[in-house]
Design a protein around this motif. Sequence first.
Motif, PDB file in Angstrom:
ATOM      1  N   ARG A  14      36.689  34.187  46.706  1.00  0.00           N
ATOM      2  CA  ARG A  14      37.274  35.529  46.668  1.00  0.00           C
ATOM      3  C   ARG A  14      38.434  35.572  45.662  1.00  0.00           C
ATOM      4  NH1 ARG A  14      35.531  38.928  50.358  1.00  0.00           N
ATOM      5  NH2 ARG A  14      37.357  40.269  50.087  1.00  0.00           N
ATOM      6  N   ILE A  15      39.187  34.467  45.563  1.00  0.00           N
ATOM      7  CA  ILE A  15      40.270  34.398  44.577  1.00  0.00           C
ATOM      8  C   ILE A  15      39.694  34.467  43.172  1.00  0.00           C
ATOM      9  CG2 ILE A  15      42.151  32.968  43.676  1.00  0.00           C
ATOM     10  CD1 ILE A  15      42.352  31.682  46.438  1.00  0.00           C
ATOM     11  N   PHE A  16      38.623  33.719  42.923  1.00  0.00           N
ATOM     12  CA  PHE A  16      38.026  33.663  41.597  1.00  0.00           C
ATOM     13  C   PHE A  16      37.386  34.998  41.232  1.00  0.00           C
ATOM     14  CE2 PHE A  16      37.000  29.112  43.118  1.00  0.00           C
ATOM     15  CZ  PHE A  16      38.350  28.801  43.106  1.00  0.00           C
ATOM     16  N   GLN A  17      36.748  35.644  42.202  1.00  0.00           N
ATOM     17  CA  GLN A  17      36.146  36.958  41.945  1.00  0.00           C
ATOM     18  C   GLN A  17      37.221  37.982  41.595  1.00  0.00           C
ATOM     19  OE1 GLN A  17      34.056  36.949  45.754  1.00  0.00           O
ATOM     20  NE2 GLN A  17      32.119  37.198  44.672  1.00  0.00           N
ATOM     21  N   GLN A  18      38.359  37.915  42.281  1.00  0.00           N
ATOM     22  CA  GLN A  18      39.446  38.836  41.982  1.00  0.00           C
ATOM     23  C   GLN A  18      40.007  38.567  40.584  1.00  0.00           C
ATOM     24  OE1 GLN A  18      40.419  41.469  44.075  1.00  0.00           O
ATOM     25  NE2 GLN A  18      41.356  42.066  42.129  1.00  0.00           N
ATOM     26  N   GLN A  19      40.027  37.324  40.159  1.00  0.00           N
ATOM     27  CA  GLN A  19      40.493  37.002  38.813  1.00  0.00           C
ATOM     28  C   GLN A  19      39.597  37.642  37.757  1.00  0.00           C
ATOM     29  OE1 GLN A  19      40.501  32.721  39.048  1.00  0.00           O
ATOM     30  NE2 GLN A  19      42.654  32.609  39.690  1.00  0.00           N
ATOM     31  N   VAL A  20      38.297  37.667  38.005  1.00  0.00           N
ATOM     32  CA  VAL A  20      37.367  38.331  37.084  1.00  0.00           C
ATOM     33  C   VAL A  20      37.648  39.824  37.033  1.00  0.00           C
ATOM     34  CG1 VAL A  20      34.955  38.877  36.606  1.00  0.00           C
ATOM     35  CG2 VAL A  20      35.574  36.591  37.422  1.00  0.00           C
ATOM     36  N   VAL A  21      37.819  40.423  38.197  1.00  0.00           N
ATOM     37  CA  VAL A  21      38.122  41.862  38.262  1.00  0.00           C
ATOM     38  C   VAL A  21      39.404  42.170  37.505  1.00  0.00           C
ATOM     39  CG1 VAL A  21      38.766  43.746  39.825  1.00  0.00           C
ATOM     40  CG2 VAL A  21      36.892  42.201  40.441  1.00  0.00           C
ATOM     41  N   GLY A  64      42.488  35.411  28.053  1.00  0.00           N
ATOM     42  CA  GLY A  64      43.512  34.558  28.622  1.00  0.00           C
ATOM     43  C   GLY A  64      43.353  34.349  30.109  1.00  0.00           C
ATOM     44  N   LEU A  65      42.852  35.367  30.821  1.00  0.00           N
ATOM     45  CA  LEU A  65      42.649  35.249  32.262  1.00  0.00           C
ATOM     46  C   LEU A  65      41.216  34.856  32.617  1.00  0.00           C
ATOM     47  CD1 LEU A  65      43.486  35.476  35.192  1.00  0.00           C
ATOM     48  CD2 LEU A  65      43.197  37.958  35.055  1.00  0.00           C
ATOM     49  N   TYR A  66      40.252  35.339  31.851  1.00  0.00           N
ATOM     50  CA  TYR A  66      38.850  35.106  32.193  1.00  0.00           C
ATOM     51  C   TYR A  66      38.486  33.622  32.171  1.00  0.00           C
ATOM     52  CZ  TYR A  66      33.821  36.055  32.362  1.00  0.00           C
ATOM     53  OH  TYR A  66      32.497  36.118  32.727  1.00  0.00           O
ATOM     54  N   GLU A  67      39.177  32.833  31.341  1.00  0.00           N
ATOM     55  CA  GLU A  67      38.909  31.403  31.295  1.00  0.00           C
ATOM     56  C   GLU A  67      39.229  30.734  32.631  1.00  0.00           C
ATOM     57  OE1 GLU A  67      37.641  27.844  29.525  1.00  0.00           O
ATOM     58  OE2 GLU A  67      37.477  29.923  28.865  1.00  0.00           O
ATOM     59  N   GLN A  68      40.181  31.276  33.365  1.00  0.00           N
ATOM     60  CA  GLN A  68      40.583  30.647  34.629  1.00  0.00           C
ATOM     61  C   GLN A  68      39.476  30.686  35.684  1.00  0.00           C
ATOM     62  OE1 GLN A  68      44.147  32.256  36.410  1.00  0.00           O
ATOM     63  NE2 GLN A  68      44.516  30.422  37.635  1.00  0.00           N
ATOM     64  N   PRO A  69      38.890  31.859  36.000  1.00  0.00           N
ATOM     65  CA  PRO A  69      37.791  31.833  36.973  1.00  0.00           C
ATOM     66  C   PRO A  69      36.577  31.069  36.449  1.00  0.00           C
ATOM     67  CG  PRO A  69      38.029  34.026  36.009  1.00  0.00           C
ATOM     68  CD  PRO A  69      39.247  33.246  35.617  1.00  0.00           C
ATOM     69  N   HIS A  70      36.368  31.085  35.121  1.00  0.00           N
ATOM     70  CA  HIS A  70      35.278  30.291  34.552  1.00  0.00           C
ATOM     71  C   HIS A  70      35.453  28.818  34.918  1.00  0.00           C
ATOM     72  CE1 HIS A  70      34.261  27.407  31.322  1.00  0.00           C
ATOM     73  NE2 HIS A  70      33.056  27.956  31.447  1.00  0.00           N
ATOM     74  N   ASP A  71      36.650  28.290  34.703  1.00  0.00           N
ATOM     75  CA  ASP A  71      36.922  26.890  35.025  1.00  0.00           C
ATOM     76  C   ASP A  71      36.862  26.654  36.534  1.00  0.00           C
ATOM     77  OD1 ASP A  71      37.306  26.610  32.329  1.00  0.00           O
ATOM     78  OD2 ASP A  71      39.491  26.479  32.434  1.00  0.00           O
ATOM     79  N   ASN A  72      37.402  27.602  37.294  1.00  0.00           N
ATOM     80  CA  ASN A  72      37.416  27.456  38.747  1.00  0.00           C
ATOM     81  C   ASN A  72      36.012  27.312  39.320  1.00  0.00           C
ATOM     82  OD1 ASN A  72      40.119  27.398  39.721  1.00  0.00           O
ATOM     83  ND2 ASN A  72      40.365  29.552  39.222  1.00  0.00           N
TER      84      ASN A  72
END
Length: 339
Positions: A14-21, A64-72
């Motif tokens: 849910r954290i990673f999905q919110q990061q994508v949003v 800058g943010l999208y890379e984070q959920p990708h890695d997660n």
Amino acid sequence: TQRVERTQLYGMSRIFQQQVVDALKFNTFSQPQGVPGYPWANIPVFDPPQEDDLYPNRALNFDGLYEQPHDNYHGWIGGDMADNAYTAFDPVFSSYHANIDRMLEVWIRAHPAAQYTTQCLLQPFAGSEADDVTFTSADAWRYTTLGDMAQDSRHIGYDYGVPVAPPFGTRRPAAKACCQQSSTPMQAQEQTASLGPWVVFDHVRCTHDTYLIDVFLNQPDATPQQVSADNPHYVGRFSRIGMGLVDDKGRCITHGVSRALNAARTAAALNLRPTDTTQLSVVVTHLDSARVLTPQEYAPLPGFIAQLVWDDPRQTVAGPAPSAGCCSVSTTTTPGEST
């Protein structure tokens, strides 16, 4: 303890999905390369959740943010996907990155006026004459730029289908109670597949070439022509995707990893029990030449020798190599057979 840890792991999504949003809300794609603070992170290990401070531009732009959920999600899926040296070896990798591209497409279509100024030559797309192509070449068809790639996919003739699952945050209808229903044949089959035995390959590492490893039980003379779901002796295939070059940069894990194929359906079809003497055979095929290797040829390759184990796979795969006596395997050596 395992239930608590598993619940916490599932909750991370849910954290990673919110990061994508949140990433999709930015109007700027990325920070120009060369400006202090690159738009992506260069992390050595995919351990979720990735800390915010590893992504210096996560509060500035989409990339800058999208890379984070990708890695997660790489770390969240685990296995090969969580290892930089092996991530593209996992079959889910292609499906996962297809969805990564789809979300980028969502951002591109929401910002049709965005300009992508990078016009540098992308060498992998330059073809066999890449060494001869220059920035002043008139042959535009010989190379591709980032600006060419960052376009609406419909510009090059394809589109994405409507997602089957509802978007993150959409309310779902209440699920109907089904606990009173009896197991269907498919459910019973899936329950059987969760049991042993398992065909375990230890010390799996990178290889130069690509190979197919087909596994059989009680079929010592197996051939590639007998690879079929209708063959009760056939367990399945373990693919080894080659790097195509000598690993001189330390990208392969020195100690290797363990991988396993579930053989429960095969064991059930052959009515095998842990106390039975079972013959485990493998057929190793060199993909480029379609040549079947002899045991003497594939034995030196890393992680090509299989073992049949009936133990809990969580202990077998993650722990040390199975000890003698944990399975019964015949010792008769035949071409294509592992003992």
